[in-house]
Scaffold this motif. Sequence first.
Motif, PDB file in Angstrom:
ATOM      1  N   ASP A 262       0.812  -1.224   0.000  1.00 33.82           N
ATOM      2  CA  ASP A 262       0.000   0.000   0.000  1.00 33.82           C
ATOM      3  C   ASP A 262       0.842   1.270   0.000  1.00 33.82           C
ATOM      4  N   ARG A 263       2.098   1.164  -0.403  1.00 32.02           N
ATOM      5  CA  ARG A 263       2.969   2.343  -0.387  1.00 32.02           C
ATOM      6  C   ARG A 263       2.655   3.326  -1.507  1.00 32.02           C
ATOM      7  N   LEU A 264       2.749   4.587  -1.174  1.00 35.22           N
ATOM      8  CA  LEU A 264       2.794   5.666  -2.143  1.00 35.22           C
ATOM      9  C   LEU A 264       4.119   6.380  -1.908  1.00 35.22           C
ATOM     10  N   LEU A 277      -1.314   3.800   2.693  1.00 38.08           N
ATOM     11  CA  LEU A 277      -2.720   4.146   2.501  1.00 38.08           C
ATOM     12  C   LEU A 277      -3.684   3.035   2.874  1.00 38.08           C
ATOM     13  N   GLY A 278      -3.188   1.937   3.455  1.00 40.68           N
ATOM     14  CA  GLY A 278      -4.086   0.901   3.953  1.00 40.68           C
ATOM     15  C   GLY A 278      -4.171  -0.308   3.043  1.00 40.68           C
ATOM     16  N   THR A 279      -4.211  -1.492   3.652  1.00 35.83           N
ATOM     17  CA  THR A 279      -4.206  -2.745   2.892  1.00 35.83           C
ATOM     18  C   THR A 279      -5.597  -3.363   2.718  1.00 35.83           C
ATOM     19  N   THR A 280      -6.634  -2.602   3.016  1.00 36.91           N
ATOM     20  CA  THR A 280      -7.978  -3.093   2.677  1.00 36.91           C
ATOM     21  C   THR A 280      -8.072  -3.251   1.171  1.00 36.91           C
ATOM     22  N   PRO A 281      -8.539  -4.397   0.663  1.00 38.10           N
ATOM     23  CA  PRO A 281      -8.588  -4.608  -0.784  1.00 38.10           C
ATOM     24  C   PRO A 281      -9.460  -3.582  -1.508  1.00 38.10           C
ATOM     25  N   THR A 282      -9.112  -3.330  -2.749  1.00 41.26           N
ATOM     26  CA  THR A 282      -9.821  -2.350  -3.578  1.00 41.26           C
ATOM     27  C   THR A 282     -11.305  -2.671  -3.727  1.00 41.26           C
ATOM     28  N   TYR A 283     -11.640  -3.960  -3.774  1.00 40.26           N
ATOM     29  CA  TYR A 283     -13.031  -4.344  -4.037  1.00 40.26           C
ATOM     30  C   TYR A 283     -13.974  -3.919  -2.914  1.00 40.26           C
ATOM     31  N   ASP A 284     -13.475  -3.791  -1.692  1.00 41.75           N
ATOM     32  CA  ASP A 284     -14.317  -3.305  -0.600  1.00 41.75           C
ATOM     33  C   ASP A 284     -14.803  -1.888  -0.892  1.00 41.75           C
ATOM     34  N   PHE A 285     -13.890  -1.061  -1.378  1.00 43.59           N
ATOM     35  CA  PHE A 285     -14.245   0.319  -1.687  1.00 43.59           C
ATOM     36  C   PHE A 285     -15.147   0.385  -2.922  1.00 43.59           C
ATOM     37  N   GLN A 286     -14.926  -0.542  -3.866  1.00 43.85           N
ATOM     38  CA  GLN A 286     -15.794  -0.553  -5.041  1.00 43.85           C
ATOM     39  C   GLN A 286     -17.228  -0.892  -4.660  1.00 43.85           C
ATOM     40  N   LEU A 287     -17.427  -1.889  -3.782  1.00 44.70           N
ATOM     41  CA  LEU A 287     -18.777  -2.260  -3.382  1.00 44.70           C
ATOM     42  C   LEU A 287     -19.465  -1.085  -2.671  1.00 44.70           C
ATOM     43  N   THR A 288     -18.726  -0.366  -1.840  1.00 39.36           N
ATOM     44  CA  THR A 288     -19.282   0.811  -1.174  1.00 39.36           C
ATOM     45  C   THR A 288     -19.698   1.867  -2.196  1.00 39.36           C
TER      46      THR A 288
END
Length: 335
Positions: A262-264, A277-288
């Motif tokens: 998750d590095r920038l 920036l956090g290791t929560t997978p991208t798909y969690d944010f997509q579903l939201t």
Amino acid sequence: MTGLRIGLLGASRIADEALVRPSATTADRLVAVAARDRGRAEEFARRHGVERVADDYAALLADPGVDVVYNALPNALHAPWNRQIVAAGKALLAEKPFAGSAAECRAVREAAVAAGVPVFVGYHYFHHPLYRRLAEVVAAGAIGEVTAVETRMRMPAPPPDDVRWSLPLAGGALMDLGCYAVHTLLMIAPSLGGTPVLVDARAGERSPGVDEWADATYRFPGGAEGRIHCHIAAPGWEMAHRIVGTRGEVLAPMYALPHRDDRLIVRVGHDERVERLGTTPTYDFQLTALRAYLTGTAPLPRGAGMDLSVEIAEQLDAIYLATGLPLRPGAVPVR
């Protein structure tokens, strides 16, 4: 509507990643699944807690208990079943690529507009805080005026019988990874003068017509260079997005898989800083984001729109033509 009632076309690995795991902690329900092999659908439903199994794809689209349909079928089936989904009046979560060619993309867009149903295309990476922060750094002028945009996407080879090696099923590196890379260029294009122009392209075939790797170079109207590279038989994983400016650069080494890294990294002059920036997978944010759009609490993000998907398909068609490879074949008959 507090939670979505989701139907899945295809009992696929990507459906597990994109919806099964993210929905496990939300109010969204996986109400139905359909697959060409009913036994496979039944096993998928048992394993992932899907409420029921539809007899076939058409039966799932006719189910009044389904609000939105996720199309995770092989690439060649995206266009015909996306059209069937919108014709049935269902909201559509479309797995990328939206269709196999620009002509197919335009036809699906016309059908969706005529049906008046919402469509959300699943380029999941840009919903994540990692990409949002990268865009914020660039927009703030931290690296100066943008001179180059580069996206490199490499992964180990899928098994020999994987659909990504099939020309009739619209496989190849550009369809699997290149669509993401082109998406990144088009996301930044408005701030670089508009749509980039293809300057040069190369590709290597795995089998006749099926690209194992591809490179393309672009020029933005404002003068910046764009570069993409995709390879689906590489020694390891790389999902890097890098933007270079007159004062420095910003790099997300795994922009599409931030749960792995998750590095920038922001470099300006001799200074370097690393943000996490956090290791929560991208798909969690997509579903939201999908839920917010379908419930009317947020507009459709530009990155998930059909117009952008048509532009992506136009660019991919141009790369295929420039490299002498065929456009992906027309869709196989709907069954």
